[in-house]
Design a protein around this motif. Sequence first.
Motif, PDB file in Angstrom:
ATOM      1  N   PHE A 171       1.140   4.089  -3.062  1.00 15.67           N
ATOM      2  CA  PHE A 171       0.884   5.515  -2.832  1.00 15.67           C
ATOM      3  C   PHE A 171       2.033   6.362  -3.364  1.00 15.67           C
ATOM      4  O   PHE A 171       1.817   7.393  -4.009  1.00 15.67           O
ATOM      5  N   GLY A 231      -4.290  -0.509   4.140  1.00 17.62           N
ATOM      6  CA  GLY A 231      -5.099  -0.418   2.928  1.00 17.62           C
ATOM      7  C   GLY A 231      -6.520   0.019   3.185  1.00 17.62           C
ATOM      8  O   GLY A 231      -7.289   0.229   2.256  1.00 17.62           O
ATOM      9  N   ALA A 232      -6.890   0.166   4.468  1.00 22.98           N
ATOM     10  CA  ALA A 232      -8.246   0.582   4.828  1.00 22.98           C
ATOM     11  C   ALA A 232      -8.244   2.043   5.263  1.00 22.98           C
ATOM     12  O   ALA A 232      -7.316   2.492   5.940  1.00 22.98           O
ATOM     13  N   ILE A 233      -9.277   2.764   4.854  1.00 19.01           N
ATOM     14  CA  ILE A 233      -9.398   4.166   5.253  1.00 19.01           C
ATOM     15  C   ILE A 233     -10.116   4.232   6.594  1.00 19.01           C
ATOM     16  O   ILE A 233     -11.252   3.777   6.727  1.00 19.01           O
ATOM     17  N   TYR A 238       0.839  -1.208   0.000  1.00 21.12           N
ATOM     18  CA  TYR A 238       0.000   0.000   0.000  1.00 21.12           C
ATOM     19  C   TYR A 238       0.870   1.252   0.000  1.00 21.12           C
ATOM     20  O   TYR A 238       0.558   2.244  -0.677  1.00 21.12           O
ATOM     21  N   LYS A 279     -10.083  16.151   1.446  1.00 19.84           N
ATOM     22  CA  LYS A 279     -10.700  14.842   1.636  1.00 19.84           C
ATOM     23  C   LYS A 279     -11.894  14.588   0.721  1.00 19.84           C
ATOM     24  O   LYS A 279     -12.482  13.522   0.747  1.00 19.84           O
ATOM     25  N   SER A 309      -3.675   4.761   8.420  1.00 24.44           N
ATOM     26  CA  SER A 309      -4.393   3.501   8.240  1.00 24.44           C
ATOM     27  C   SER A 309      -4.321   3.040   6.786  1.00 24.44           C
ATOM     28  O   SER A 309      -4.070   1.859   6.513  1.00 24.44           O
ATOM     29  N   LEU A 310      -4.516   3.970   5.845  1.00 21.77           N
ATOM     30  CA  LEU A 310      -4.506   3.607   4.424  1.00 21.77           C
ATOM     31  C   LEU A 310      -3.161   3.035   3.991  1.00 21.77           C
ATOM     32  O   LEU A 310      -3.100   2.031   3.280  1.00 21.77           O
ATOM     33  N   GLU A 318      -6.109   9.027   8.962  1.00 21.69           N
ATOM     34  CA  GLU A 318      -6.711   8.244   7.879  1.00 21.69           C
ATOM     35  C   GLU A 318      -5.642   7.712   6.928  1.00 21.69           C
ATOM     36  O   GLU A 318      -5.725   6.576   6.457  1.00 21.69           O
ATOM     37  N   TYR A 319      -4.622   8.542   6.657  1.00 18.92           N
ATOM     38  CA  TYR A 319      -3.552   8.092   5.767  1.00 18.92           C
ATOM     39  C   TYR A 319      -2.651   7.071   6.450  1.00 18.92           C
ATOM     40  O   TYR A 319      -2.127   6.169   5.783  1.00 18.92           O
TER      41      TYR A 319
END
Length: 444
Positions: A52, A174-176, A48, A293, A169-170, A166-167
């Motif tokens: 990015f 891979g989850a928001i 992930y 966002k 986690s992303l 949030e980033y």
Amino acid sequence: MDGNKIINTSIKPLFSYLEAAIKYRLAKELTGEIYLISELDLVDNDSYLAQFIKKNNLIKEDIILLLLSLIPQLDPSFLNSILTAFFPNGGEFPEFGGVKGKNHRGILPTAETALYILHGNDIEARLKGVTFIQLDSFLFNKKILSLEKVPVGEPKMSGKLLIDEEYLSLLTTGAILKPQLSQEFPASLIETKMEWEDLILKNKTIQEIQEIKIWLAHNETLMNEWNMGSILKPGYRVMFYGAPGTGKTLAAGLLGKETGRDVYRIDLSMVVSKYIGETEKNLSSLFDKAIHKNWILFFDEADSIFGKRTNVRDAHDKYANQEVSYLLQRIEAHPGLVILASNFKNNIDTAFTRRFHAMIEFEIPAHLERLKLWQNNLPKNIPLEAGVSLESLSKKYTITGANIVNVVHYTCLQTLAAGNTEIKESVILEGIKREYIKEGKTLS
């Protein structure tokens, strides 16, 4: 794709690159030796984090900043282990930057840490690095990274590198991670299982909502490909007004559902503070977080804070008016969709209303709309008692969609509790009576 090609989903190569970059800098600055460092190769890396970096074409400076912001979350001893190898007897090394946390036992990297890794003790190069962080960094411009504020008088670059939750986690899972309602984030996510056909509105209202859909679909093209960004202000500002229960919140939720955008309802009771300056601080934090966002911001009961400004009689009035002015500035500068909802149009300050792109009225449903609401919401597999006329109920009782849903809810539960196999008119009428009483009306 070559069927024998191996795709790597590990993030270890990225942090091996960070480790090599740090060792290169320490060896060069402390011993004059040149530590061999390979270029970061992410061609076959499908983690992930690598995805990015490749998607956004991050340059070396942003890659180092991003990896530094992540490493305390993943390997608390990472920086300590590298420094210990160069300083086996311990001691201070202020050039490297970094601070200690209250709970975290390792080094929390600061912007100074990144500047040292990238530029060592070269003052001219470090100045360019500061400019990059403040003006040119993709990560900082998109609010993915930020610097913790430092006490007055201390260097700004000594602030901790912070990554948006949030980033975080992303990039790691891979989850928001959706932000939760809190004092720091005074908004909650609006979600709905309903569809547009469940929202019964007058044709005029539907057509005006269609204009919002057009903006959501074409704004990027308008501002970028048509180069209208220098002429038109960013964002789209809409006011929904009308009696409670007429579909304002549901309409906002459906706009988000259709376009794949999160809709956040701002809890104004958590935003407004009796302490001078705190309201602006709370809203500033919200807008800063939302700016990149692609969210829809929904201010319910907006007249409680966006209402008519008062004449200045005392210091409280002065600061209340300053809050309104500040909100106006932030809303006008926000690049996304902002919806203000009010029960009464006339309660909103005209300084706001003339800046709206649309003013959409949600009227109390008329006879035909109420009939559709009754038909849509009553259960399909349970018959009505003989003689029940939805046509008659729709004509006689002037209630909103929310009222009808409440009546149906009450009626279904009472029918189940009584063990009936059909819905009786007397139960429906009792449910309507309860809704009238709640609103201080008399059932005729």
